[in-house]
Design an enzyme around this catalytic site. Structure first.
Site, PDB file in Angstrom:
ATOM      1  N   GLU A  37       0.833  -1.208   0.000  1.00 54.18           N
ATOM      2  CA  GLU A  37       0.000   0.000   0.000  1.00 54.18           C
ATOM      3  C   GLU A  37       0.869   1.260   0.000  1.00 54.18           C
ATOM      4  O   GLU A  37       0.564   2.231  -0.676  1.00 54.18           O
ATOM      5  CB  GLU A  37      -0.938   0.015   1.220  1.00 54.18           C
ATOM      6  CG  GLU A  37      -2.073  -0.982   1.135  1.00 54.18           C
ATOM      7  CD  GLU A  37      -3.021  -0.725  -0.036  1.00 54.18           C
ATOM      8  OE1 GLU A  37      -3.081   0.404  -0.537  1.00 54.18           O
ATOM      9  OE2 GLU A  37      -3.698  -1.683  -0.454  1.00 54.18           O
ATOM     10  N   TYR A 120      -5.980   6.343   5.091  1.00 53.83           N
ATOM     11  CA  TYR A 120      -6.127   5.426   3.969  1.00 53.83           C
ATOM     12  C   TYR A 120      -5.393   4.099   4.245  1.00 53.83           C
ATOM     13  O   TYR A 120      -5.962   3.012   4.146  1.00 53.83           O
ATOM     14  CB  TYR A 120      -5.607   6.058   2.659  1.00 53.83           C
ATOM     15  CG  TYR A 120      -5.426   5.009   1.610  1.00 53.83           C
ATOM     16  CD1 TYR A 120      -6.528   4.515   0.931  1.00 53.83           C
ATOM     17  CD2 TYR A 120      -4.174   4.435   1.379  1.00 53.83           C
ATOM     18  CE1 TYR A 120      -6.389   3.482   0.033  1.00 53.83           C
ATOM     19  CE2 TYR A 120      -4.030   3.399   0.487  1.00 53.83           C
ATOM     20  CZ  TYR A 120      -5.136   2.930  -0.190  1.00 53.83           C
ATOM     21  OH  TYR A 120      -5.003   1.884  -1.057  1.00 53.83           O
ATOM     22  N   ASP A 138      -9.112   6.227  -1.246  1.00 52.47           N
ATOM     23  CA  ASP A 138      -8.063   6.872  -2.049  1.00 52.47           C
ATOM     24  C   ASP A 138      -8.720   7.608  -3.223  1.00 52.47           C
ATOM     25  O   ASP A 138      -9.951   7.702  -3.284  1.00 52.47           O
ATOM     26  CB  ASP A 138      -7.021   5.834  -2.528  1.00 52.47           C
ATOM     27  CG  ASP A 138      -7.586   4.903  -3.588  1.00 52.47           C
ATOM     28  OD1 ASP A 138      -8.828   4.891  -3.791  1.00 52.47           O
ATOM     29  OD2 ASP A 138      -6.803   4.197  -4.239  1.00 52.47           O
TER      30      ASP A 138
END
Ligand code: SF4
Length: 349
Positions: A37, A120, A138
């Site tokens: 990520e 996030y 996102d």
């Protein structure tokens, strides 16, 4: 709420059939999910894959990352840009090892307290690794959600992001479906509701739920307030060569590319005469100097417009580190801002 639930169910069903196989999807290990990520922020999937694989071969656990030398870490990150991401990974790994025995907390609220982990990333880890009801909003999710509801809120504002996270959280699934929805809605944003160009509505699994498609509002939604123009900074880069070695320096510990290595630089565009004069003033005996090209590098708010001079000097003054081209190429993490000048020394050895 009912519509949001239908969107979630359709996304989960679609993802389970159509998901693209990616290396980080082979595991529910929070460490691997976290690394992917963070790498995927501001970097394309195809670029990330080899970096991700190399990173995990070198640093397979959070303990390896916490113990990794900064130079080695930056070298593994070289080319991905935004080096603060790599430094924050290490800081966070150190905290996890020192305070949590290397275990990740499972709740998004706890994850968000760790260094470098924002809303996030916390949502992505909590939902994908631990099956928690934690939205990860996102740019892809913002685009898909505002389009589904024909919502003209400004997606550049954090309150829009918070509103959509709250809307999703009410209906978020648990368990495996949580991670499948998190990944599925992002994938719909990447492959169907694409950021540039006409969205591929006929093949979108959410087409029936989409108000933007019904009202043909693709050009208006998502709405994003115009960005401030980037500031242009002119720079002169010096490739200083003494024998087989080139000068590099560690940059200041604040500002752009803080604490990273780079070639010596001066503000402004120097003429050849003033470049020579600057070097002489710094104490160098210059044997020859010539222009060696130009380059542009774009940061978030600033653009560097660089020109370069290649100078042969007599003595390797100790204000710089002096390394051969192979040493620089193999063991120094040079930010991509210097890519054009790095290529020159690569070509000339
Ligand atoms: S139907 Fe079209 S506009 Fe709506 S979410 Fe799907 S791709 Fe995007």
């Amino acid at each position: 709420m009912e519509k949001t639930k239908r969107i979630i169910q359709k996304t989960v069903d679609w993802f389970r059939v159509h998901k693209v196989p990616l290396p980080w999807r082979e595991s529910r290990d929070p460490y691997r999910i976290w690394i992917s990520e963070v790498m995927l922020q501001q970097t394309r999937i195809e670029t990330v894959i080899p970096y991700y694989q190399r990173f995990l071969e070198e640093l397979p656990t959070v303990f390896d990352l916490a113990a990794c030398e900064e130079e080695k870490l930056l070298k593994l990150w070289e080319g991905l840009g935004y080096y603060s991401r790599a430094r924050n990974l290490k800081k966070c790994a150190e905290v996890l090892c020192a305070q949590c025995k290397g275990e990740f907390p499972q709740e998004a609220e706890q994850l968000e307290k760790l260094p470098g982990i924002g809303a996030y990333t916390a949502g992505a880890i909590a939902s994908i690794a631990f099956g928690k009801r934690a939205p990860a909003v996102d740019g892809n999710v913002l685009r898909v959600m505002t389009r589904l509801f024909a919502d003209k809120s400004d997606i550049a504002l954090s309150k829009t992001r918070e509103k959509i996270a709250a809307q999703l959280k009410e209906a978020y699934p648990e368990g495996a479906a949580a991670g499948d929805f998190t990944q599925g809605i992002m994938e719909i944003g990447e492959t169907k509701c694409i950021p540039n160009g006409v969205p591929l509505c006929p093949s979108c699994p959410l087409a029936e739920e989409c108000e933007t498609r019904r009202q043909k509002l693709w050009e208006e939604i998502p709405y994003k307030s115009p960005k401030k123009e980037r500031r242009i900074e002119e720079k002169t880069v010096f490739l200083l060569q003494c024998g087989e070695k080139y000068a590099i320096e560690k940059r200041a510990d604040s500002g752009l590319l803080a604490s990273l290595f780079g070639f010596p630089m001066a503000d402004g565009h120097c003429s050849e005469a003033s470049a020579r004069e600057q070097l002489c003033r710094a104490g160098f005996a210059v044997q020859s100097i010539a222009p060696c090209g130009s380059a542009k590098h774009i940061f978030t708010h600033v653009e560097w417009h660089m020109i370069g001079f290649w100078a042969q000097v007599e003595t390797p003054l100790p204000c710089y580190l002096w390394k051969t081209a192979p040493e620089i190429l193999e063991s120094v993490a040079l930010p991509s801002a210097f890519r054009a000048f790095r290529k020159i020394i690569q070509k000339n050895g």
